[in-house]
Design a protein around this motif. Structure first.
Motif, mmCIF file in Angstrom:
data_model
loop_
_atom_site.group_PDB
_atom_site.id
_atom_site.type_symbol
_atom_site.label_atom_id
_atom_site.label_comp_id
_atom_site.label_asym_id
_atom_site.label_seq_id
_atom_site.Cartn_x
_atom_site.Cartn_y
_atom_site.Cartn_z
ATOM 1 N N PRO A 1 46.725 41.978 27.025
ATOM 2 C CA PRO A 1 45.525 42.521 27.658
ATOM 3 C C PRO A 1 44.694 41.444 28.349
ATOM 4 O O PRO A 1 44.518 40.351 27.837
ATOM 5 N N TYR A 2 44.204 41.784 29.509
ATOM 6 C CA TYR A 2 43.326 40.883 30.235
ATOM 7 C C TYR A 2 42.083 41.652 30.647
ATOM 8 O O TYR A 2 41.965 42.856 30.386
ATOM 9 N N SER A 3 41.142 40.988 31.267
ATOM 10 C CA SER A 3 39.822 41.573 31.481
ATOM 11 C C SER A 3 39.688 42.197 32.865
ATOM 12 O O SER A 3 40.307 41.730 33.829
ATOM 13 N N PRO A 4 38.848 43.227 32.989
ATOM 14 C CA PRO A 4 38.606 43.829 34.299
ATOM 15 C C PRO A 4 37.858 42.860 35.208
ATOM 16 O O PRO A 4 37.166 41.950 34.741
ATOM 17 N N PRO A 5 37.969 43.045 36.503
ATOM 18 C CA PRO A 5 37.315 42.136 37.456
ATOM 19 C C PRO A 5 35.809 42.005 37.239
ATOM 20 O O PRO A 5 35.248 40.932 37.478
ATOM 21 N N SER A 6 35.166 43.071 36.777
ATOM 22 C CA SER A 6 33.713 43.012 36.590
ATOM 23 C C SER A 6 33.330 41.984 35.527
ATOM 24 O O SER A 6 32.329 41.261 35.681
ATOM 25 N N TYR A 7 34.122 41.889 34.453
ATOM 26 C CA TYR A 7 33.786 40.906 33.422
ATOM 27 C C TYR A 7 34.125 39.492 33.884
ATOM 28 O O TYR A 7 33.376 38.543 33.619
ATOM 29 N N ILE A 8 35.229 39.336 34.579
ATOM 30 C CA ILE A 8 35.585 38.018 35.111
ATOM 31 C C ILE A 8 34.479 37.520 36.038
ATOM 32 O O ILE A 8 34.091 36.348 35.996
ATOM 33 N N GLN A 9 33.925 38.427 36.858
ATOM 34 C CA GLN A 9 32.833 38.044 37.753
ATOM 35 C C GLN A 9 31.589 37.668 36.964
ATOM 36 O O GLN A 9 30.885 36.703 37.307
ATOM 37 N N LEU A 10 31.312 38.419 35.893
ATOM 38 C CA LEU A 10 30.162 38.101 35.043
ATOM 39 C C LEU A 10 30.285 36.682 34.490
ATOM 40 O O LEU A 10 29.307 35.911 34.498
ATOM 41 N N VAL A 11 31.476 36.328 34.015
ATOM 42 C CA VAL A 11 31.671 34.992 33.449
ATOM 43 C C VAL A 11 31.534 33.923 34.525
ATOM 44 O O VAL A 11 30.870 32.895 34.314
ATOM 45 N N ASP A 12 32.153 34.135 35.677
ATOM 46 C CA ASP A 12 32.039 33.158 36.766
ATOM 47 C C ASP A 12 30.575 32.921 37.133
ATOM 48 O O ASP A 12 30.128 31.770 37.286
ATOM 49 N N ASP A 13 29.825 34.007 37.283
ATOM 50 C CA ASP A 13 28.413 33.880 37.655
ATOM 51 C C ASP A 13 27.616 33.176 36.566
ATOM 52 O O ASP A 13 26.705 32.384 36.859
ATOM 53 N N ALA A 14 27.951 33.456 35.308
ATOM 54 C CA ALA A 14 27.245 32.819 34.195
ATOM 55 C C ALA A 14 27.508 31.318 34.161
ATOM 56 O O ALA A 14 26.605 30.519 33.868
ATOM 57 N N ILE A 15 28.737 30.919 34.446
ATOM 58 C CA ILE A 15 29.069 29.487 34.475
ATOM 59 C C ILE A 15 28.274 28.787 35.572
ATOM 60 O O ILE A 15 27.702 27.709 35.362
ATOM 61 N N VAL A 16 28.224 29.390 36.748
ATOM 62 C CA VAL A 16 27.454 28.802 37.846
ATOM 63 C C VAL A 16 25.974 28.711 37.463
ATOM 64 O O VAL A 16 25.318 27.694 37.707
ATOM 65 N N GLU A 17 25.455 29.759 36.829
ATOM 66 C CA GLU A 17 24.047 29.755 36.418
ATOM 67 C C GLU A 17 23.789 28.683 35.363
ATOM 68 O O GLU A 17 22.764 27.977 35.421
ATOM 69 N N ALA A 18 24.686 28.536 34.396
ATOM 70 C CA ALA A 18 24.514 27.509 33.368
ATOM 71 C C ALA A 18 24.494 26.124 33.995
ATOM 72 O O ALA A 18 23.691 25.258 33.616
ATOM 73 N N LEU A 19 25.370 25.898 34.963
ATOM 74 C CA LEU A 19 25.402 24.602 35.632
ATOM 75 C C LEU A 19 24.140 24.370 36.461
ATOM 76 O O LEU A 19 23.621 23.245 36.527
#
Length: 420
Positions: A105-123
């Motif tokens: 199982p892998y994640s839907p695009p919406s969650y992958i986008q959430l993580v990408d955006d969160a990483i950018v925000e954390a940085l």
């Protein structure tokens, strides 16, 4: 030097389409997941480290290129890793030839986008909080991991308490000029698999428990990043599910509660050792030479593995909500990354690396403080040392005789290039 750190919540807002490694949908949340980030600079060079409470992260190249565009941090100066918590979702694009590509199982695009955006925000937050800082490194010890492949006289079964295992708790401490801790980077070699397949609640598992313990110690004024060391052949020493303890409890609920207790206990042990190790670091430098770079090499793959059937759900059951077919490759790429701060080498590799490969790297490395950050900038599966192919190792991603030397020589070459 200057340093800044931040964390951003990446706990899923919607569990639809999110499945466990063990092919079961998540039913709730036990504890929060985070993306944690550290940015360092010296007025000339900038580097960044990101740790995510996730089971794995696919190829991060596109995400790192986005970070370079938006924040100005060079893509080859960034290490993005997953703590490999098995009761957490995955992120990033699927890499051909991995177990996820085979149908896990892998994640839907919406969650992958959430993580990408969160990483950018954390940085972004870490970069905005940059302040004059000092850096130091220390090495402690904790005995909560165990060699996962044991020989019982008849065959290769279960764990081996006497088998090869690296007990090092590496700590890189970043503190302000006034002595306040900005961040602790922890590195330890163990799978975060304590919660087990019977638990369907999202959790950061052992790694998350250690991070929370350290951050509570610093009253949430410091960020604790867990990175996984050479844990491809290392399980938790106290693992209720793997040690067949579950059927001794009155119910699955009681068994899961015991697993969470074990998870918190081992997280406390590693977290406590990280704090004690940080307290012992006396050689702190207020200046930093920052070197970084990356390289890629490839190895031929092993034949595709057939789905494994069991009494429960198929181990490689596809997520029915998001199906994707990826051709099995003839070769797989290893992404190697280096972030070097003075004499501290954070050496990243995109796989689950066995202990002896790290021992080989330490022997050849020109830097005594060489810390192996696995599951970094991608995940291609289990990567055993050459000798392990003679034992119980049967789920290798690539053929024997390529990965060990490629990893060691590639990382050593990066260090030598940036020593000039």
């Amino acid at each position: 030097m200057r340093a800044g750190a931040a964390r951003v919540d990446i706990t899923p807002r919607d569990l639809k389409g999110l499945w466990m490694v063990w092919a079961k949908p998540f039913s709730g949340v036990h504890d929060r997941l985070y993306a944690r980030a550290v940015v360092i600079d010296n007025g000339i060079d900038t580097a960044a480290l990101v740790s995510t409470d996730l089971v794995e992260f696919g190829d991060t190249t596109l995400l790192r290129q986005r970070i370079q565009r938006e924040l100005g941090i060079p893509a080859d100066h960034i290490l993005i890793s997953a703590t490999h918590d098995h009761n957490a979702p995955r992120a990033g694009p699927i890499q051909a030839g991995t177990s996820s590509a085979e149908g896990r199982p892998y994640s839907p695009p919406s969650y992958i986008q959430l993580v990408d955006d969160a990483i950018v925000e954390a940085l972004k937050q870490a970069q905005a909080s940059l302040q004059p800082a000092r850096v130091g490194v220390g090495r402690g010890r904790a005995d909560v991991n165990i060699q996962r492949y044991g020989f019982d006289g008849k065959g290769w079964n279960g764990a081996d308490p006497d088998g090869v295992s690296d007990k090092s708790v590496w700590v890189v401490k970043l503190e302000s000029q006034s002595g306040d801790t900005i961040a602790l980077l922890m590195n330890y070699a163990v799978h975060s698999t304590v919660a087990g397949a019977d638990n369907t609640l999202i959790t950061g598992d052992l790694a998350g428990a250690a991070e929370r313990f350290v951050e509570r110690h610093y009253r949430d004024k410091a960020v604790a990043l867990w990175t996984m060391g050479p844990a491809g052949d290392q399980n938790p020493r106290y693992d209720p599910a793997a040690q067949d303890m579950h059927n001794k409890f009155a119910s699955i609920k009681d068994a899961n509660a015991a697993a969470f207790e074990a998870m918190d206990a081992m997280g406390l042990i590693v977290g406590s050792e990280a704090i004690l190790t940080a307290n012992r670091i006396s050689d702190m430098s207020g200046t930093a030479r920052i070197e970084a770079g990356e390289s890629v090499f490839s190895c031929n793959t092993t034949p595709p593995r057939a789905p494994v059937q069991s009494s429960g759900p198929p181990r490689f059951a596809a997520n029915p909500d998001f199906h994707q077919t990826i051709d099995y490759p003839k070769a797989m790429e290893f992404h190697l990354g280096l972030v070097q701060i003075n004499q501290i080498a954070l050496a990243g590799v995109s796989g689950e690396i066995f202990t002896r490969i790290y021992q080989h790297l330490q022997a050849d490395s020109p830097l005594a403080n060489t810390i192996l950050v696995t599951m970094s900038n991608g995940r291609i599966g289990y990567v055993g040392d050459d000798a392990s192919y003679d034992g119980p190792f049967r789920n290798a991603s690539v053929v024997r005789g390529c990965a060990e030397q490629g990893i060691v020589s590639g990382l050593v070459e990066l260090m030598k290039q940036h020593a000039q």
